[in-house]
Design a protein around this motif. Structure first.
Motif, PDB file in Angstrom:
ATOM      1  N   VAL A 126       0.951  -1.185   0.018  1.00  0.00           N
ATOM      2  CA  VAL A 126      -0.098  -0.010   0.070  1.00  0.00           C
ATOM      3  C   VAL A 126       1.010   1.082   0.081  1.00  0.00           C
ATOM      4  O   VAL A 126       1.925   1.429   0.666  1.00  0.00           O
ATOM      5  N   LEU A 127       0.563   2.108  -0.735  1.00  0.00           N
ATOM      6  CA  LEU A 127       1.164   3.402  -0.672  1.00  0.00           C
ATOM      7  C   LEU A 127       0.453   4.672  -0.079  1.00  0.00           C
ATOM      8  O   LEU A 127      -0.903   4.572  -0.242  1.00  0.00           O
ATOM      9  N   PRO A 128       1.170   5.225   0.873  1.00  0.00           N
ATOM     10  CA  PRO A 128       0.514   6.348   1.484  1.00  0.00           C
ATOM     11  C   PRO A 128      -0.121   7.264   0.547  1.00  0.00           C
ATOM     12  O   PRO A 128       0.506   7.576  -0.564  1.00  0.00           O
ATOM     13  N   GLY A 129      -1.110   8.011   0.966  1.00  0.00           N
ATOM     14  CA  GLY A 129      -1.922   8.815   0.030  1.00  0.00           C
ATOM     15  C   GLY A 129      -0.649  10.086  -0.440  1.00  0.00           C
ATOM     16  O   GLY A 129      -0.824  10.364  -1.716  1.00  0.00           O
ATOM     17  N   GLU A 130       0.181  10.471   0.394  1.00  0.00           N
ATOM     18  CA  GLU A 130       1.340  11.675  -0.038  1.00  0.00           C
ATOM     19  C   GLU A 130       2.062  10.969  -0.993  1.00  0.00           C
ATOM     20  O   GLU A 130       2.312  11.578  -1.902  1.00  0.00           O
ATOM     21  N   GLU A 131       2.402   9.733  -0.873  1.00  0.00           N
ATOM     22  CA  GLU A 131       3.338   9.057  -2.044  1.00  0.00           C
ATOM     23  C   GLU A 131       2.614   8.894  -3.393  1.00  0.00           C
ATOM     24  O   GLU A 131       3.249   8.954  -4.432  1.00  0.00           O
ATOM     25  N   GLU A 132       1.088   8.656  -3.098  1.00  0.00           N
ATOM     26  CA  GLU A 132       0.329   8.479  -4.522  1.00  0.00           C
ATOM     27  C   GLU A 132       0.432  10.086  -5.282  1.00  0.00           C
ATOM     28  O   GLU A 132       0.646  10.131  -6.407  1.00  0.00           O
ATOM     29  N   ALA A 133       0.221  10.955  -4.395  1.00  0.00           N
ATOM     30  CA  ALA A 133       0.530  12.287  -4.728  1.00  0.00           C
ATOM     31  C   ALA A 133       1.815  12.625  -5.559  1.00  0.00           C
ATOM     32  O   ALA A 133       1.752  13.146  -6.484  1.00  0.00           O
ATOM     33  N   ARG A 134       2.750  12.305  -4.757  1.00  0.00           N
ATOM     34  CA  ARG A 134       4.216  12.812  -5.399  1.00  0.00           C
ATOM     35  C   ARG A 134       4.373  11.883  -6.716  1.00  0.00           C
ATOM     36  O   ARG A 134       4.770  12.334  -7.725  1.00  0.00           O
ATOM     37  N   LEU A 135       3.930  10.636  -6.947  1.00  0.00           N
ATOM     38  CA  LEU A 135       4.234   9.815  -8.085  1.00  0.00           C
ATOM     39  C   LEU A 135       3.299  10.307  -9.285  1.00  0.00           C
ATOM     40  O   LEU A 135       3.460  10.139 -10.289  1.00  0.00           O
ATOM     41  N   ALA A 136       2.037  10.818  -8.982  1.00  0.00           N
ATOM     42  CA  ALA A 136       1.323  11.295 -10.010  1.00  0.00           C
ATOM     43  C   ALA A 136       2.065  12.868 -10.524  1.00  0.00           C
ATOM     44  O   ALA A 136       1.793  13.197 -11.625  1.00  0.00           O
ATOM     45  N   TYR A 137       2.366  13.336  -9.452  1.00  0.00           N
ATOM     46  CA  TYR A 137       3.031  14.619  -9.915  1.00  0.00           C
ATOM     47  C   TYR A 137       4.323  14.265 -10.962  1.00  0.00           C
ATOM     48  O   TYR A 137       4.321  14.756 -11.990  1.00  0.00           O
ATOM     49  N   VAL A 138       4.904  13.323 -10.461  1.00  0.00           N
ATOM     50  CA  VAL A 138       6.000  12.789 -11.203  1.00  0.00           C
ATOM     51  C   VAL A 138       5.557  12.549 -12.760  1.00  0.00           C
ATOM     52  O   VAL A 138       6.369  12.765 -13.595  1.00  0.00           O
ATOM     53  N   ALA A 139       4.580  11.617 -12.753  1.00  0.00           N
ATOM     54  CA  ALA A 139       4.072  11.264 -13.911  1.00  0.00           C
ATOM     55  C   ALA A 139       3.448  12.500 -14.934  1.00  0.00           C
ATOM     56  O   ALA A 139       3.817  12.507 -15.964  1.00  0.00           O
ATOM     57  N   ALA A 140       2.779  13.467 -14.099  1.00  0.00           N
ATOM     58  CA  ALA A 140       2.233  14.562 -14.707  1.00  0.00           C
ATOM     59  C   ALA A 140       3.371  15.310 -15.514  1.00  0.00           C
ATOM     60  O   ALA A 140       3.368  15.856 -16.668  1.00  0.00           O
ATOM     61  N   ARG A 141       4.446  15.594 -14.770  1.00  0.00           N
ATOM     62  CA  ARG A 141       5.541  16.358 -15.080  1.00  0.00           C
ATOM     63  C   ARG A 141       6.041  15.689 -16.480  1.00  0.00           C
ATOM     64  O   ARG A 141       6.639  16.366 -17.452  1.00  0.00           O
ATOM     65  N   GLN A 142       6.493  14.485 -16.431  1.00  0.00           N
ATOM     66  CA  GLN A 142       7.011  13.587 -17.650  1.00  0.00           C
ATOM     67  C   GLN A 142       6.130  13.725 -18.755  1.00  0.00           C
ATOM     68  O   GLN A 142       6.314  13.937 -19.973  1.00  0.00           O
ATOM     69  N   GLY A 177      10.200  21.537 -10.452  1.00  0.00           N
ATOM     70  CA  GLY A 177      11.202  20.735 -10.879  1.00  0.00           C
ATOM     71  C   GLY A 177      10.555  19.005 -11.003  1.00  0.00           C
ATOM     72  O   GLY A 177       9.162  19.105 -11.164  1.00  0.00           O
ATOM     73  N   ALA A 178      11.472  17.950 -11.193  1.00  0.00           N
ATOM     74  CA  ALA A 178      11.053  16.946 -11.419  1.00  0.00           C
ATOM     75  C   ALA A 178      10.235  16.152 -10.273  1.00  0.00           C
ATOM     76  O   ALA A 178       9.571  15.330 -10.323  1.00  0.00           O
ATOM     77  N   GLN A 179      10.481  16.670  -8.904  1.00  0.00           N
ATOM     78  CA  GLN A 179       9.865  16.330  -7.839  1.00  0.00           C
ATOM     79  C   GLN A 179       9.133  17.378  -7.291  1.00  0.00           C
ATOM     80  O   GLN A 179       9.306  18.438  -7.236  1.00  0.00           O
ATOM     81  N   PRO A 180       7.907  17.334  -6.420  1.00  0.00           N
ATOM     82  CA  PRO A 180       7.135  18.317  -6.125  1.00  0.00           C
ATOM     83  C   PRO A 180       7.579  18.680  -4.772  1.00  0.00           C
ATOM     84  O   PRO A 180       8.617  18.288  -4.131  1.00  0.00           O
ATOM     85  N   ARG A 181       7.276  19.965  -4.684  1.00  0.00           N
ATOM     86  CA  ARG A 181       7.694  20.785  -3.191  1.00  0.00           C
ATOM     87  C   ARG A 181       6.613  20.586  -2.344  1.00  0.00           C
ATOM     88  O   ARG A 181       6.888  20.522  -1.096  1.00  0.00           O
ATOM     89  N   SER A 182       5.355  20.380  -2.527  1.00  0.00           N
ATOM     90  CA  SER A 182       4.425  19.975  -1.701  1.00  0.00           C
ATOM     91  C   SER A 182       3.428  19.283  -2.013  1.00  0.00           C
ATOM     92  O   SER A 182       3.066  18.940  -3.303  1.00  0.00           O
ATOM     93  N   VAL A 183       2.940  18.076  -1.302  1.00  0.00           N
ATOM     94  CA  VAL A 183       1.856  17.094  -1.519  1.00  0.00           C
ATOM     95  C   VAL A 183       0.910  17.142  -0.397  1.00  0.00           C
ATOM     96  O   VAL A 183       1.310  17.311   0.620  1.00  0.00           O
ATOM     97  N   LEU A 184      -0.370  16.779  -0.977  1.00  0.00           N
ATOM     98  CA  LEU A 184      -1.011  16.373   0.115  1.00  0.00           C
ATOM     99  C   LEU A 184      -2.229  15.446  -0.527  1.00  0.00           C
ATOM    100  O   LEU A 184      -2.386  15.095  -1.566  1.00  0.00           O
ATOM    101  N   SER A 185      -2.834  14.812   0.653  1.00  0.00           N
ATOM    102  CA  SER A 185      -3.744  13.875   0.428  1.00  0.00           C
ATOM    103  C   SER A 185      -4.995  13.877   1.120  1.00  0.00           C
ATOM    104  O   SER A 185      -4.767  13.996   2.625  1.00  0.00           O
TER     105      SER A 185
END
Length: 307
Positions: free
Chosen positions: A94-110, A136-144
């Motif tokens: 299971v991925l924490p919600g904040e990790e899901e947000a980070r990964l979605a940002y990485v995908a959107a950036r790419q 940048g490539a990684q988000p500065r802030s994430v929320l779930s």
């Protein structure tokens, strides 16, 4: 089950894909305490076994099996995960919600094709919404936040219907207050991009009739706040029985259509975004990109993913 190959300059190339539709939707297999009932655990067990068998000779040692909010938030998730592991040999993560947000940002950036510049990412899931922003490539802030379309339907719009216009306004006020109270809620930058990563947003963009611009790289459908505000009364008046007849509304997600539109409107309003681009990539693609090394380097190998 998804297997992809990363090709530099060519993105994620599908190698193999296999989908199992559960006979009983997983959130319908929860008891009053939010625990996953045996029928739900068994259905997940069968689906995982079928997906792993389907990949056959394509299977590699690197497999990332993951579960999202229904299992993640269930009080008996460890029992469910252990039971699936005993029966299939595959242990779900299971991925924490904040990790899901980070990964979605990485995908959107790419997906946008831009390496820098302000980017706001919004994702509406069933149980939660994910929000991320950065330059940048990684988000500065994430929320779930626990404001997903399925959760709002269950708590505020049972059966997907509404009782009155007053109820509609009440739901909107609740969402607006919840978002305004979220610490560090990002807003869209005037010189940046706002991207939505979810089936809910994609469905709403199709409903609004925005044409896809897939012939151009890194572009797709757009959804505006004004379109959402025009379509919410239409959804409210139509009722659940007629939602599947509306353009873009899938039968599988029809019951959450109105709640999804209300959450989307609240998100765009709170984050000061007049419109969002619709990205076909989200958490799953972000996970694949990182495991394939595509965010920094780009080694050539295949990675199966079970989700």
């Amino acid at each position: 089950m998804t297997v992809v190959r990363w090709r530099p300059g060519g993105g994620l190339e599908p190698v193999f894909s296999y989908k199992v539709r559960l006979r009983l939707r997983l959130h319908e297999a929860l008891d009053r305490r939010g625990r996953l009932r045996e029928v739900g655990i068994t259905s997940v067990q069968r689906a995982v076994a079928e997906a792993m068998a389907a990949v056959g000779v394509r299977r590699s040692p690197t497999v990332f099996p993951f579960a999202t909010s229904v299992i993640r938030d269930a009080p008996n998730r460890e029992q469910a995960i252990a039971q699936v592991a005993r029966a299939t040999g595959t242990r779900l993560r299971v991925l924490p919600g904040e990790e899901e947000a980070r990964l979605a940002y990485v995908a959107a950036r790419q997906w946008t094709g831009s390496e820098s510049g302000p980017l706001l990412m919004l994702d509406i899931g069933g149980g939660t919404v994910e929000i991320a922003s950065g330059r940048g490539a990684q988000p500065r802030s994430v929320l779930s936040l626990p404001l997903g379309a399925r959760r709002i339907t269950r708590d505020w719009l049972p059966g997907g219907a509404i009782a009155s216009t007053a109820r509609l306004e009440e739901v909107g006020e609740f969402l607006g207050h919840a978002l305004s109270a979220a610490p560090g809620l990002p807003v869209a930058a005037r010189d940046g991009r706002a991207v939505a990563c979810s089936k809910t947003f994609e469905q709403l963009a199709r409903l609004a009739g925005t044409p896809s611009r897939r012939r151009k790289p890194h572009t797709g459908r757009q959804l505006t706040l004004s379109q959402l505000r025009r379509w919410i009364p239409v959804l409210a008046d139509a009722g659940p029985a007629r939602w599947t007849r509306l353009p873009g509304i899938s039968r599988h997600r029809a019951g959450q259509a109105l709640a999804g539109a209300l959450v989307a409107e609240a998100l765009l309003t709170a984050c000061e975004a007049e419109s969002v681009g619709i990205s076909p990539w989200s958490t799953r693609e972000g996970l694949l990109l990182e495991h394939l090394g595509a965010v920094s380097a780009a080694p050539r190998h295949d990675l199966p993913l079970v989700g």
